[in-house]
Design a protein around this motif. Sequence first.
Motif, mmCIF file in Angstrom:
data_model
loop_
_atom_site.group_PDB
_atom_site.id
_atom_site.type_symbol
_atom_site.label_atom_id
_atom_site.label_comp_id
_atom_site.label_asym_id
_atom_site.label_seq_id
_atom_site.Cartn_x
_atom_site.Cartn_y
_atom_site.Cartn_z
ATOM 1 N N LEU A 171 10.825 7.338 3.669
ATOM 2 C CA LEU A 171 10.746 7.712 2.266
ATOM 3 C C LEU A 171 10.980 6.503 1.372
ATOM 4 O O LEU A 171 10.430 6.396 0.293
ATOM 5 N N GLY A 172 11.822 5.597 1.828
ATOM 6 C CA GLY A 172 12.096 4.382 1.093
ATOM 7 C C GLY A 172 13.179 3.608 1.797
ATOM 8 O O GLY A 172 14.325 4.041 1.837
ATOM 9 N N THR A 173 12.838 2.453 2.382
ATOM 10 C CA THR A 173 13.790 1.693 3.180
ATOM 11 C C THR A 173 13.191 0.344 3.528
ATOM 12 O O THR A 173 12.089 0.006 3.087
ATOM 13 N N SER A 174 13.912 -0.450 4.341
ATOM 14 C CA SER A 174 13.376 -1.726 4.805
ATOM 15 C C SER A 174 13.543 -1.812 6.313
ATOM 16 O O SER A 174 14.600 -1.486 6.847
ATOM 17 N N PHE A 175 12.495 -2.258 6.988
ATOM 18 C CA PHE A 175 12.498 -2.262 8.442
ATOM 19 C C PHE A 175 11.362 -3.144 8.950
ATOM 20 O O PHE A 175 10.440 -3.508 8.203
ATOM 21 N N VAL B 45 9.957 -0.735 1.485
ATOM 22 C CA VAL B 45 9.235 0.393 0.893
ATOM 23 C C VAL B 45 9.963 0.965 -0.311
ATOM 24 O O VAL B 45 11.164 1.248 -0.246
ATOM 25 N N VAL B 46 9.235 1.149 -1.391
ATOM 26 C CA VAL B 46 9.781 1.774 -2.592
ATOM 27 C C VAL B 46 10.060 3.247 -2.305
ATOM 28 O O VAL B 46 9.223 3.951 -1.741
ATOM 29 N N LYS B 47 11.234 3.714 -2.705
ATOM 30 C CA LYS B 47 11.631 5.085 -2.402
ATOM 31 C C LYS B 47 10.836 6.082 -3.231
ATOM 32 O O LYS B 47 10.700 5.954 -4.444
ATOM 33 N N ASN B 48 10.316 7.116 -2.546
ATOM 34 C CA ASN B 48 9.575 8.186 -3.202
ATOM 35 C C ASN B 48 9.607 9.411 -2.290
ATOM 36 O O ASN B 48 8.732 9.605 -1.448
ATOM 37 N N PRO B 49 10.643 10.271 -2.417
ATOM 38 C CA PRO B 49 10.792 11.441 -1.536
ATOM 39 C C PRO B 49 9.590 12.364 -1.534
ATOM 40 O O PRO B 49 9.341 13.075 -0.559
ATOM 41 N N ALA B 50 8.835 12.377 -2.630
ATOM 42 C CA ALA B 50 7.685 13.278 -2.729
ATOM 43 C C ALA B 50 6.446 12.730 -2.030
ATOM 44 O O ALA B 50 5.451 13.449 -1.865
ATOM 45 N N LYS B 51 6.489 11.462 -1.625
ATOM 46 C CA LYS B 51 5.307 10.842 -1.023
ATOM 47 C C LYS B 51 5.731 9.963 0.161
ATOM 48 O O LYS B 51 6.023 8.780 -0.006
ATOM 49 N N VAL C 163 2.314 -9.019 1.107
ATOM 50 C CA VAL C 163 1.246 -8.142 0.621
ATOM 51 C C VAL C 163 1.888 -7.093 -0.283
ATOM 52 O O VAL C 163 2.761 -6.341 0.156
ATOM 53 N N LEU C 164 1.468 -7.046 -1.543
ATOM 54 C CA LEU C 164 2.003 -6.080 -2.504
ATOM 55 C C LEU C 164 1.100 -4.858 -2.531
ATOM 56 O O LEU C 164 -0.105 -4.960 -2.786
ATOM 57 N N LEU C 165 1.662 -3.693 -2.254
ATOM 58 C CA LEU C 165 0.890 -2.458 -2.242
ATOM 59 C C LEU C 165 0.926 -1.787 -3.617
ATOM 60 O O LEU C 165 1.745 -2.136 -4.470
ATOM 61 N N SER C 166 0.060 -0.815 -3.821
ATOM 62 C CA SER C 166 -0.105 -0.222 -5.152
ATOM 63 C C SER C 166 1.134 0.523 -5.643
ATOM 64 O O SER C 166 1.320 0.699 -6.846
ATOM 65 N N ASP C 167 2.014 0.961 -4.724
ATOM 66 C CA ASP C 167 3.225 1.680 -5.140
ATOM 67 C C ASP C 167 4.395 0.743 -5.407
ATOM 68 O O ASP C 167 5.500 1.189 -5.720
ATOM 69 N N SER D 78 5.609 -1.327 -3.063
ATOM 70 C CA SER D 78 6.185 -1.737 -1.779
ATOM 71 C C SER D 78 5.637 -3.102 -1.383
ATOM 72 O O SER D 78 4.501 -3.454 -1.714
ATOM 73 N N VAL D 79 6.466 -3.872 -0.658
ATOM 74 C CA VAL D 79 6.067 -5.209 -0.231
ATOM 75 C C VAL D 79 6.066 -5.273 1.301
ATOM 76 O O VAL D 79 7.035 -4.859 1.941
ATOM 77 N N VAL D 80 4.984 -5.793 1.869
ATOM 78 C CA VAL D 80 4.871 -5.970 3.310
ATOM 79 C C VAL D 80 4.804 -7.467 3.603
ATOM 80 O O VAL D 80 3.941 -8.166 3.074
ATOM 81 N N THR D 81 5.742 -7.950 4.416
ATOM 82 C CA THR D 81 5.720 -9.353 4.839
ATOM 83 C C THR D 81 5.000 -9.407 6.178
ATOM 84 O O THR D 81 5.539 -8.990 7.207
ATOM 85 N N LEU D 82 3.777 -9.899 6.148
ATOM 86 C CA LEU D 82 2.905 -9.888 7.323
ATOM 87 C C LEU D 82 3.050 -11.191 8.098
ATOM 88 O O LEU D 82 2.798 -12.277 7.572
ATOM 89 N N ASN D 83 3.473 -11.090 9.347
ATOM 90 C CA ASN D 83 3.688 -12.269 10.178
ATOM 91 C C ASN D 83 2.378 -12.806 10.742
ATOM 92 O O ASN D 83 1.360 -12.113 10.719
ATOM 93 N N PRO D 84 2.389 -14.053 11.259
ATOM 94 C CA PRO D 84 1.158 -14.644 11.804
ATOM 95 C C PRO D 84 0.526 -13.786 12.896
ATOM 96 O O PRO D 84 1.208 -13.033 13.591
ATOM 97 N N LYS D 85 -0.796 -13.894 13.010
ATOM 98 C CA LYS D 85 -1.585 -13.175 14.012
ATOM 99 C C LYS D 85 -1.443 -11.659 13.845
ATOM 100 O O LYS D 85 -1.386 -10.915 14.823
ATOM 101 N N SER D 86 -1.367 -11.220 12.596
ATOM 102 C CA SER D 86 -1.197 -9.793 12.310
ATOM 103 C C SER D 86 -2.205 -9.346 11.261
ATOM 104 O O SER D 86 -2.701 -10.145 10.462
ATOM 105 N N ARG D 87 -2.488 -8.032 11.269
ATOM 106 C CA ARG D 87 -3.447 -7.446 10.329
ATOM 107 C C ARG D 87 -2.874 -6.164 9.733
ATOM 108 O O ARG D 87 -2.205 -5.402 10.438
ATOM 109 N N LEU D 88 -3.143 -5.959 8.459
ATOM 110 C CA LEU D 88 -2.682 -4.758 7.760
ATOM 111 C C LEU D 88 -3.833 -4.172 6.967
ATOM 112 O O LEU D 88 -4.492 -4.876 6.210
#
Length: 374
Positions: free
Chosen positions: A218-222, A198-204, A159-163, A165-175
């Motif tokens: 602020l910006g990382t992967s997890f 997540v795209v890094k953005n200290p201000a947001k 799932v590509l977000l407007s900023d 950032s990319v979210v990899t959504l696993n089965p049986k999950s909702r975002l």
Amino acid sequence: MINYRTYEAEDFLFDESFRQWTTETTPQTARFWEQWLVQNPDRAEVVRQAQELVRALNAHYRDDATDERLAQELAQLVGKAAERRDSETEETPVVPLSQRTWWRWAVAASVVVLLGLVARIYVNRTAKPAAYSYEYLTKNVPKAPLEEKVNTGTKAINVLLSDGSVVTLNPKSRLSYPHRFSATTRTVYLSGEAFFDVVKNPAKPFLIYANQTVTKVLGTSFLVRAYTEEKDVTVMVKTGRVSVYSLKDYEKAQQSGLRRVEGVVLTPNQQMTYNLEENRLIKAVVEKPAALVVNRPSREQEFEDAPVARVFASLERTYGVKLRFDEDAMAACLVNVSFNEENLMERLDVICQTIGASYEVLDGQIVITSKGCH
């Protein structure tokens, strides 16, 4: 062929194939129901509710949640309802069972009674404040309506977000997420499991609300795992720095204007487990720490008569995990070893065996103990 599109949650409860898919899936039933969900995405919420009911019933009866037991419960309820109905009516001509008014009324009464039992069991087992649930949070967002992505398939989807950032959504999950983030924060809501890049953005700051927890970055992967039916929420960090809070504490701090919230700070190869029953945040090292730099020069993992302090320092750089040890006590310890595909724990096993040391994981760090080398 059964028209499952007309089914409500309670109807699925009495379908043998559906119950088998929910509790002990086979390739055949999994293939059928997953394909059906792909063809009927608008029924995903009803199916999810039905699965929760089936799991609650199965947990209540434990090993005795068989078709016979369910049929017995239903038969008893139908019988009692029918007896009461028959005692109030005169004898009528014989008609097919499915056309008898009392039979429909009895089944309806039975379903209501049985669902009431299951609902009470489910609520007792997963009791939590309604205001913290995924459904409540996503329906009460004060700003623009949210978009929702539901993964009903068997493979992860991106799932590509407007900023960016990319979210990899696993089965049986909702975002759920806004079409465009606000000017001050980036907030999403998760039910299930997803990996965030997540795209890094200290201000947001980027906030993930998931099953009574808030993860702030602020910006990382997890990775965040927060399935509704599980008693733990887990956050595992791959890169960067992540802060995790209980939703109750985070909301209280926001309302009172506090700048500091008590939570857990995670760095690469660390994880946090939030126990919903005990309301406790537990910090630890991930089970199999991964190297932060995949293509690190091989000489960094080949040691010949190397002081163990230098070896530990190299492991710290590679995996981002803090190693605590008494450098003076181990000053005479030298290591001759070459690593290739071993993970961090396997490498520590070899080193500790070589110098006669031991180690344990404490509060997201690894503490190494040794009497020294002579």
